[in-house]
Design an enzyme around this catalytic site. Sequence first.
Site, mmCIF file in Angstrom:
data_model
loop_
_atom_site.group_PDB
_atom_site.id
_atom_site.type_symbol
_atom_site.label_atom_id
_atom_site.label_comp_id
_atom_site.label_asym_id
_atom_site.label_seq_id
_atom_site.Cartn_x
_atom_site.Cartn_y
_atom_site.Cartn_z
ATOM 1 C CG LEU A 102 -1.987 -1.790 1.015
ATOM 2 C CD1 LEU A 102 -2.640 -0.649 2.845
ATOM 3 C CD2 LEU A 102 -2.913 -1.193 0.385
ATOM 4 C CG ASP A 103 0.881 3.896 -3.515
ATOM 5 O OD1 ASP A 103 1.370 3.448 -3.259
ATOM 6 O OD2 ASP A 103 -0.326 4.179 -3.687
ATOM 7 C CE LYS A 104 5.624 8.294 4.084
ATOM 8 N NZ LYS A 104 6.857 9.753 4.198
ATOM 9 C CG HIS A 184 1.724 5.430 -7.080
ATOM 10 N ND1 HIS A 184 1.288 5.282 -5.887
ATOM 11 C CD2 HIS A 184 3.188 6.075 -7.461
ATOM 12 C CE1 HIS A 184 2.583 5.339 -4.939
ATOM 13 N NE2 HIS A 184 3.633 5.958 -6.279
#
Length: 233
Positions: A102-104, A184
């Site tokens: 999962l992105d930051k 993303h």
Amino acid sequence: MRLDKFLSETGTATRSESKKAARSGGVTLNGIAVRDLSVHMDPQTDRVTYMGSPVIYQKNIYIMMNKPDGVISATDDGNETTVLDLLPEKYKKMEIFPCGRLDKNTLGLLILTNNGALAHRLLSPKCHVEKTYRFECERPLTEADVELLCKGVDIGEKSSTQPAKVLLTSSRSGEISVTEGKFHQIKRMFQAVCNKITYLERIRFADIPLDTALARGEWRELTEEEREILEKH
């Protein structure tokens, strides 16, 4: 299996820690103190204690985490807080890792495991494992936008994204389900329809919903039923 490997795989102790404990009589095999940890044992039938506590063998570990904002999906980083930093030390010794990323700044359901073969299957586009996210976006989505997202859009890859499912709860929020995991991806999908994601939270992975009892940053091991759901893939 060698006894030192058993202690390492169960997250009980590192090999150096095990050697130190064994020298002081702190490791027993079937009630007998063992000082040579190269001895072989059966993890299913032999009884092992470490510093007086029984050691239970569980080959594969599966953890559900409610990932908070600002934490990266990695096993180690010199500058950033990682999801492994939120877990007790014993899990790091068991060499678990995030199953996908999962992105930051993306929140929600993250599965961590030490089962590399299963993680590979779950993340393979060929297996079509569905991931569902709750989203908010910058501007209202039109019917045409939703139709494009569901059909597949050009995000700069060799081919368009696979068909997605979109359920709107308002003109600027809803749920989106995808079966891929490109870099993303959802943010790029919304950019492809001239929009921008402002909030993103994964709420389901492979038919397993995020446990709403888990606060941000909290975690728990999967239930037996949840393990079976994962392992059927």
